[in-house]
Design a protein around this motif. Structure first.
Motif, mmCIF file in Angstrom:
data_model
loop_
_atom_site.group_PDB
_atom_site.id
_atom_site.type_symbol
_atom_site.label_atom_id
_atom_site.label_comp_id
_atom_site.label_asym_id
_atom_site.label_seq_id
_atom_site.Cartn_x
_atom_site.Cartn_y
_atom_site.Cartn_z
ATOM 1 N N THR A 170 -3.012 -2.987 1.704
ATOM 2 C CA THR A 170 -3.822 -3.555 0.850
ATOM 3 C C THR A 170 -3.955 -5.043 0.639
ATOM 4 O OG1 THR A 170 -3.002 -1.680 -0.700
ATOM 5 C CG2 THR A 170 -3.354 -3.961 -1.647
ATOM 6 N N GLY A 171 -5.005 -5.318 0.321
ATOM 7 C CA GLY A 171 -5.260 -6.762 0.286
ATOM 8 C C GLY A 171 -6.054 -7.234 -0.959
ATOM 9 N N VAL A 172 -6.579 -8.763 -1.190
ATOM 10 C CA VAL A 172 -7.320 -8.800 -2.353
ATOM 11 C C VAL A 172 -8.356 -9.708 -1.648
ATOM 12 C CG1 VAL A 172 -7.360 -10.619 -4.317
ATOM 13 C CG2 VAL A 172 -5.379 -9.007 -3.814
ATOM 14 N N TYR A 187 -0.218 -8.558 -6.756
ATOM 15 C CA TYR A 187 -0.795 -9.463 -5.843
ATOM 16 C C TYR A 187 0.029 -10.005 -4.616
ATOM 17 C CZ TYR A 187 -5.012 -9.964 -8.934
ATOM 18 O OH TYR A 187 -6.174 -9.439 -9.446
ATOM 19 N N ASP A 206 -11.831 -11.674 -3.112
ATOM 20 C CA ASP A 206 -12.727 -12.234 -4.304
ATOM 21 C C ASP A 206 -12.064 -11.943 -5.363
ATOM 22 O OD1 ASP A 206 -14.415 -13.449 -2.643
ATOM 23 O OD2 ASP A 206 -15.878 -11.715 -2.548
ATOM 24 N N GLY A 207 -10.626 -11.757 -5.516
ATOM 25 C CA GLY A 207 -9.773 -11.307 -6.801
ATOM 26 C C GLY A 207 -9.646 -10.011 -6.991
ATOM 27 N N GLU A 208 -10.047 -9.167 -6.160
ATOM 28 C CA GLU A 208 -10.136 -7.689 -6.274
ATOM 29 C C GLU A 208 -9.347 -6.939 -5.290
ATOM 30 O OE1 GLU A 208 -11.408 -5.931 -8.841
ATOM 31 O OE2 GLU A 208 -12.378 -7.732 -9.738
ATOM 32 N N HIS A 209 -8.589 -5.885 -5.768
ATOM 33 C CA HIS A 209 -7.565 -5.388 -4.709
ATOM 34 C C HIS A 209 -8.522 -4.683 -3.734
ATOM 35 C CE1 HIS A 209 -3.482 -6.510 -6.026
ATOM 36 N NE2 HIS A 209 -4.268 -6.638 -7.306
ATOM 37 N N THR A 210 -8.238 -4.442 -2.404
ATOM 38 C CA THR A 210 -8.993 -3.612 -1.580
ATOM 39 C C THR A 210 -8.081 -2.795 -0.817
ATOM 40 O OG1 THR A 210 -9.033 -5.182 0.155
ATOM 41 C CG2 THR A 210 -10.601 -5.265 -1.481
ATOM 42 N N GLU A 211 -8.169 -1.779 -0.209
ATOM 43 C CA GLU A 211 -7.444 -0.827 0.583
ATOM 44 C C GLU A 211 -8.139 -0.519 1.805
ATOM 45 O OE1 GLU A 211 -6.063 2.420 -1.420
ATOM 46 O OE2 GLU A 211 -4.968 1.158 -2.947
ATOM 47 N N THR A 230 0.115 -12.662 -3.313
ATOM 48 C CA THR A 230 0.708 -14.129 -3.317
ATOM 49 C C THR A 230 1.837 -14.017 -4.193
ATOM 50 O OG1 THR A 230 -0.775 -14.439 -5.178
ATOM 51 C CG2 THR A 230 -1.540 -15.267 -3.187
ATOM 52 N N ASN A 247 0.813 -1.174 0.180
ATOM 53 C CA ASN A 247 0.042 0.028 -0.149
ATOM 54 C C ASN A 247 0.788 1.397 -0.005
ATOM 55 O OD1 ASN A 247 -2.864 1.245 0.429
ATOM 56 N ND2 ASN A 247 -1.764 2.182 2.234
#
Length: 214
Positions: free
Chosen positions: A58-60, A123, A62-67, A125, A39
């Motif tokens: 920052t994370g993911v 990502y 359901d496949g979407e980046h979130t902050e 991962t 982030n």
């Protein structure tokens, strides 16, 4: 398993040839969490003042980046050493070269410190998987009949955070200072998580006092 400083240096040597090297270096030298570093913006990095400001994570999902906020919900300032400043300057220069190469196709509009080669968000991962590959490559080097005499034990990316904390505590850095660097809301959390390290440091303190009176 917590690496020694010598083992960390052994890991960071080969990691230098990979794009995320600055990420791994900063993770080890600040103790910041994976999401916090992903982030991080350049506007939060003060290279002249030798510090970074960690404001969110920052994370993911359901496949979407979130902050979102940090785990403690607080912003914190973490000092960095001269060597880390150099690593970040080199990383910044390399990123600028990537921007020039990509041109208008550069995706990042937020000034992220760590991006893909096209400016996209990384990502989690991706950075999580690479340490294991580097450790395996160290244990089984190509073109060599024998493995290194001191192979690196396997550790997770998150263990770089533990290496940072453990090294500081064993060096006698006060618990509240370490807690502040890690972003623990209360030093009691640090005391609980690293109780075994603190007990070891207390034993060393007894020896220091005894030697002072010899």
């Amino acid at each position: 398993m917590i690496w020694t400083p010598a083992q960390l240096r052994t890991f960071l040597g080969p990691a230098r040839s990979h794009r995320p090297f600055a990420f791994f270096h900063l993770a080890a030298y600040t103790g910041a969490r994976r999401g916090e570093l992903l982030n991080l913006r350049w506007s939060d990095v003060d290279l002249d003042g030798r510090q970074i400001t960690i404001k969110g994570s920052t994370g993911v999902v359901d496949g979407e980046h979130t902050e979102g906020t940090t785990k403690s919900g607080r912003t914190r300032v973490v000092t960095i050493d001269d060597g880390t400043v150099t690593v970040l300057r080199e990383h910044q220069k390399a990123q600028e070269a990537e921007k020039l190469r990509v041109g208008n196709s550069w995706k990042d509009e937020n000034g992220r410190v760590f991006t893909t080669a096209w400016g996209g968000p990384i990502y989690p991962t991706t950075v999580t998987a690479l340490p294991g590959k580097l450790i395996k490559a160290h244990k089984e080097p190509e073109g060599m009949d024998q493995a290194p005499t001191e192979p690196l034990p396997y550790v997770r990316l998150h263990d770089l955070r533990h290496i940072h904390a453990t090294t500081l505590l064993l060096a006698g850095v006060p618990v509240h200072v370490v807690a502040s660097r890690l972003g623990h809301a209360d030093p009691a959390i640090t005391l609980r998580v690293y109780a075994h390290v603190i007990r070891s440091a207390e034993t060393a303190a007894a020896n220091v006092f005894a030697k002072a009176l010899e």
